[in-house]
Design a protein around this motif. Structure first.
Motif, mmCIF file in Angstrom:
data_model
loop_
_atom_site.group_PDB
_atom_site.id
_atom_site.type_symbol
_atom_site.label_atom_id
_atom_site.label_comp_id
_atom_site.label_asym_id
_atom_site.label_seq_id
_atom_site.Cartn_x
_atom_site.Cartn_y
_atom_site.Cartn_z
ATOM 1 N N LEU A 1 92.445 37.364 188.686
ATOM 2 C CA LEU A 1 91.647 38.537 189.056
ATOM 3 C C LEU A 1 92.462 39.519 189.883
ATOM 4 O O LEU A 1 92.437 40.730 189.625
ATOM 5 C CB LEU A 1 90.410 38.087 189.837
ATOM 6 C CG LEU A 1 89.538 39.204 190.427
ATOM 7 C CD1 LEU A 1 88.993 40.103 189.326
ATOM 8 C CD2 LEU A 1 88.404 38.619 191.260
ATOM 9 N N SER A 2 93.195 39.023 190.857
ATOM 10 C CA SER A 2 93.978 39.905 191.724
ATOM 11 C C SER A 2 95.054 40.646 190.933
ATOM 12 O O SER A 2 95.282 41.842 191.151
ATOM 13 C CB SER A 2 94.606 39.113 192.869
ATOM 14 O OG SER A 2 95.542 38.181 192.395
ATOM 15 N N ILE B 1 86.177 40.907 186.729
ATOM 16 C CA ILE B 1 85.342 39.746 187.036
ATOM 17 C C ILE B 1 84.527 39.348 185.814
ATOM 18 O O ILE B 1 84.389 38.157 185.489
ATOM 19 C CB ILE B 1 84.426 40.042 188.243
ATOM 20 C CG1 ILE B 1 85.269 40.347 189.480
ATOM 21 C CG2 ILE B 1 83.486 38.863 188.511
ATOM 22 C CD1 ILE B 1 84.453 40.642 190.733
ATOM 23 N N TYR B 2 83.989 40.338 185.111
ATOM 24 C CA TYR B 2 83.239 40.054 183.884
ATOM 25 C C TYR B 2 84.142 39.425 182.820
ATOM 26 O O TYR B 2 83.735 38.485 182.117
ATOM 27 C CB TYR B 2 82.608 41.338 183.344
ATOM 28 C CG TYR B 2 81.231 41.622 183.907
ATOM 29 C CD1 TYR B 2 80.092 41.118 183.292
ATOM 30 C CD2 TYR B 2 81.072 42.381 185.059
ATOM 31 C CE1 TYR B 2 78.832 41.369 183.797
ATOM 32 C CE2 TYR B 2 79.818 42.630 185.586
ATOM 33 C CZ TYR B 2 78.698 42.122 184.953
ATOM 34 O OH TYR B 2 77.447 42.354 185.470
ATOM 35 N N LEU B 3 85.359 39.930 182.692
ATOM 36 C CA LEU B 3 86.285 39.383 181.693
ATOM 37 C C LEU B 3 86.606 37.914 181.988
ATOM 38 O O LEU B 3 86.599 37.073 181.079
ATOM 39 C CB LEU B 3 87.583 40.204 181.685
ATOM 40 C CG LEU B 3 87.499 41.617 181.111
ATOM 41 C CD1 LEU B 3 88.815 42.358 181.346
ATOM 42 C CD2 LEU B 3 87.176 41.584 179.621
ATOM 43 N N LEU B 4 86.866 37.604 183.248
ATOM 44 C CA LEU B 4 87.214 36.234 183.615
ATOM 45 C C LEU B 4 86.007 35.306 183.526
ATOM 46 O O LEU B 4 86.132 34.141 183.146
ATOM 47 C CB LEU B 4 87.814 36.203 185.011
ATOM 48 C CG LEU B 4 89.229 36.795 185.095
ATOM 49 C CD1 LEU B 4 89.651 37.008 186.536
ATOM 50 C CD2 LEU B 4 90.229 35.888 184.395
ATOM 51 N N ASN C 1 89.320 36.123 199.283
ATOM 52 C CA ASN C 1 89.477 34.909 198.487
ATOM 53 C C ASN C 1 90.939 34.537 198.272
ATOM 54 O O ASN C 1 91.280 33.355 198.234
ATOM 55 C CB ASN C 1 88.769 35.067 197.141
ATOM 56 C CG ASN C 1 87.263 34.966 197.278
ATOM 57 O OD1 ASN C 1 86.749 34.115 197.996
ATOM 58 N ND2 ASN C 1 86.545 35.845 196.611
ATOM 59 N N ILE C 2 91.802 35.529 198.138
ATOM 60 C CA ILE C 2 93.234 35.239 198.034
ATOM 61 C C ILE C 2 93.756 34.674 199.353
ATOM 62 O O ILE C 2 94.531 33.713 199.383
ATOM 63 C CB ILE C 2 94.018 36.519 197.658
ATOM 64 C CG1 ILE C 2 93.795 36.845 196.182
ATOM 65 C CG2 ILE C 2 95.505 36.354 197.933
ATOM 66 C CD1 ILE C 2 94.367 35.832 195.213
ATOM 67 N N ARG C 3 93.300 35.259 200.452
ATOM 68 C CA ARG C 3 93.738 34.804 201.772
ATOM 69 C C ARG C 3 93.294 33.369 202.045
ATOM 70 O O ARG C 3 93.999 32.605 202.704
ATOM 71 C CB ARG C 3 93.164 35.740 202.839
ATOM 72 C CG ARG C 3 93.700 35.486 204.233
ATOM 73 C CD ARG C 3 93.043 36.416 205.214
ATOM 74 N NE ARG C 3 93.473 36.144 206.576
ATOM 75 C CZ ARG C 3 92.897 36.655 207.644
ATOM 76 N NH1 ARG C 3 91.870 37.481 207.505
ATOM 77 N NH2 ARG C 3 93.328 36.371 208.858
ATOM 78 N N ASN C 4 92.121 32.988 201.539
ATOM 79 C CA ASN C 4 91.580 31.655 201.791
ATOM 80 C C ASN C 4 91.754 30.729 200.587
ATOM 81 O O ASN C 4 91.065 29.714 200.486
ATOM 82 C CB ASN C 4 90.092 31.759 202.135
ATOM 83 C CG ASN C 4 89.848 32.466 203.454
ATOM 84 O OD1 ASN C 4 89.937 31.886 204.516
ATOM 85 N ND2 ASN C 4 89.563 33.756 203.372
ATOM 86 N N CYS D 1 98.002 38.639 179.342
ATOM 87 C CA CYS D 1 99.250 38.386 180.070
ATOM 88 C C CYS D 1 99.106 37.233 181.057
ATOM 89 O O CYS D 1 99.958 36.347 181.124
ATOM 90 C CB CYS D 1 99.689 39.643 180.818
ATOM 91 S SG CYS D 1 100.192 41.016 179.760
ATOM 92 N N VAL D 2 98.019 37.229 181.836
ATOM 93 C CA VAL D 2 97.865 36.205 182.871
ATOM 94 C C VAL D 2 97.516 34.843 182.282
ATOM 95 O O VAL D 2 97.636 33.811 182.968
ATOM 96 C CB VAL D 2 96.789 36.608 183.907
ATOM 97 C CG1 VAL D 2 97.214 37.848 184.665
ATOM 98 C CG2 VAL D 2 95.426 36.807 183.257
#
Length: 424
Positions: free
Chosen positions: A378-379, A174-177, A412-415, A219-220
């Motif tokens: 993040l995921s 989370i900090y990286l993003l 958050n992924i689900r929504n 990578c992402v």
């Protein structure tokens, strides 16, 4: 504004603050406790939390049903373990109750966060993410204070530093993003601070996991035309693998431990089913217990031991411990120090499914989507790095901060599409 509506909104805000307060007690449960006892303020707050949740019938039912399903499945696995597989061991009712309470506490955390999400709606990702970042910083400060002032917390010694290393590895993506999105120097300073803490406290698994997370960040962020997409996505990991192998061949030392000794030799022994002749050192103990756990998955044919029973089996199988491991020698069970493997052994095929599905999701997302949203990045970073840094801590069942982050990502992924989430 309607008076009734005003009071309702006020009560909801008050309830939300109570939930955040209880979650804070859970995250800091190792130091927020009654000195000289095992009673944490979080455990003492559970009755209050349950009473408030009872005001939300839908979530109260889910909490009760989740607890009942756990007790049912865990009881079946315990009967099979003690009556069929390990008839030489005696059923430990106190351990059964202990893990029932531990899992109920986790279910409680899940329900509390779910209700917060329901109340906050589209604000949840940012607001709860801000709280996670704050708690991550606070946990880092606690570890730092314990390093420079060992008796800072008096009779309340903090948990194993590897547990704090795990917290750092869990919050670092989370900090990286956020650093990438907001370009704020505060996030950069915190990331450097986290890495220094990991190195000083010899949290090797977490340190390797965090370094891998930085590679995953590159990578992402890789995107290109459709024709070269897969090639670009695979090039960065292959390059990172090449560099990693080169570093291992150079065999540097970390706090007196050679890199090959803590990585390559254990992996080689696990792959060749060649345990160490003695297991009094940390690396040899973890290698031998990992081999034992892997064999149990095969021998049990997908049937779990039941919550906590792997630790009891380890105690019986590995009696010749290092005399310095006083707590392990005096306890009724041993810690595998490998949360995902322990979960797979305790829950059999159910644990395997719950761990493999997120991995398949991350692989599909990484190789199947050119432009990723922030929560998707993040995921991927979290899921791919998870098997590395989660092998360091002990007693992961009480590491509520880790479960808070996992549920934050899952919700958050689900929504994602419904809430149009595109920020961190």
């Amino acid at each position: 504004m309607n008076k009734e509506l005003y009071f309702k909104m006020n009560n909801e805000r008050y309830t939300e603050k109570i939930f955040y307060f209880i979650l804070t007690l859970a995250v800091l449960s190792d130091i927020l406790r009654i000195p000289g006892t095992t009673y944490t303020f979080f455990r003492l707050s559970i009755p209050i939390a349950v009473l408030i949740i009872a005001l939300y019938p839908k979530w109260f039912r889910r909490l009760i049903i989740g607890g009942m399903v756990f007790v049912f499945i865990n009881s079946i696995f315990n009967v099979i373990f003690y009556r069929v597989y390990r008839t030489d061991l005696v059923f430990d009712f106190s351990a059964y109750i202990k893990y029932t309470i531990l899992y109920f506490s986790i279910f409680l955390i899940v329900v509390l966060i779910s209700i917060i999400k329901e109340k906050e709606g589209n604000r949840f990702e940012k607001k709860f993410g801000d709280w996670l970042c704050f708690m991550g910083m606070l946990l880092g400060i606690i570890l730092f204070l314990s390093d420079i002032f060992p008796f800072f917390f008096g009779n309340l010694p903090i948990d194993n530093p590897n547990n704090y290393g795990c917290y750092i590895a869990a919050i670092l993506p989370i900090y990286l993003l956020r650093l990438q999105e907001r370009k704020n120097i505060v996030f950069l300073l915190m990331i450097v601070f986290f890495f220094l803490l990991l190195y000083i406290n010899d949290c090797k698994a977490s340190l390797f996991g965090c370094l891998f997370q930085i590679v995953l960040l590159f990578c992402v962020n890789t995107k290109s035309t459709k024709g070269s997409f897969i090639i670009r996505r695979l090039t960065v990991p292959m390059l990172a693998l090449f560099i990693g192998v080169g570093v291992i061949l150079l065999n540097p030392t970390i706090n007196g431990y050679s890199l090959q000794g803590i990585i390559m030799e254990p992996i080689s022994r696990i792959l060749t089913d060649n345990p160490y002749p003695t297991y009094t050192a940390s690396v040899s103990f973890r290698t031998n217990t990992t081999l034992f756990a892997l064999k149990q998955i095969w021998e049990m044919k997908g049937i779990g031991f039941g919550a906590g029973n792997l630790g009891i089996a380890l105690k019986a199988e590995f009696p010749d411990l290092n005399p310095e491991y006083v707590q392990a020698l005096n306890g009724s069970s041993l810690n595998l120090h490998n949360a995902w493997l322990e979960f797979m052994v305790d829950w059999g095929f159910l644990g395997i499914i719950l761990l493999v599905f997120p991995l398949l999701y991350a692989i599909k997302l990484y190789l199947g989507k050119n432009v990723l949203r922030a929560i998707e990045k993040l995921s991927i970073i979290f899921i791919f790095s998870f098997p590395i840094w989660v092998i360091g801590p002990s007693n992961v069942y009480t590491m509520y901060f880790l479960f808070c982050i996992i549920l934050y990502i899952f919700i958050n992924i689900r929504n994602l599409d419904k809430d149009r989430i595109n920020y961190i």
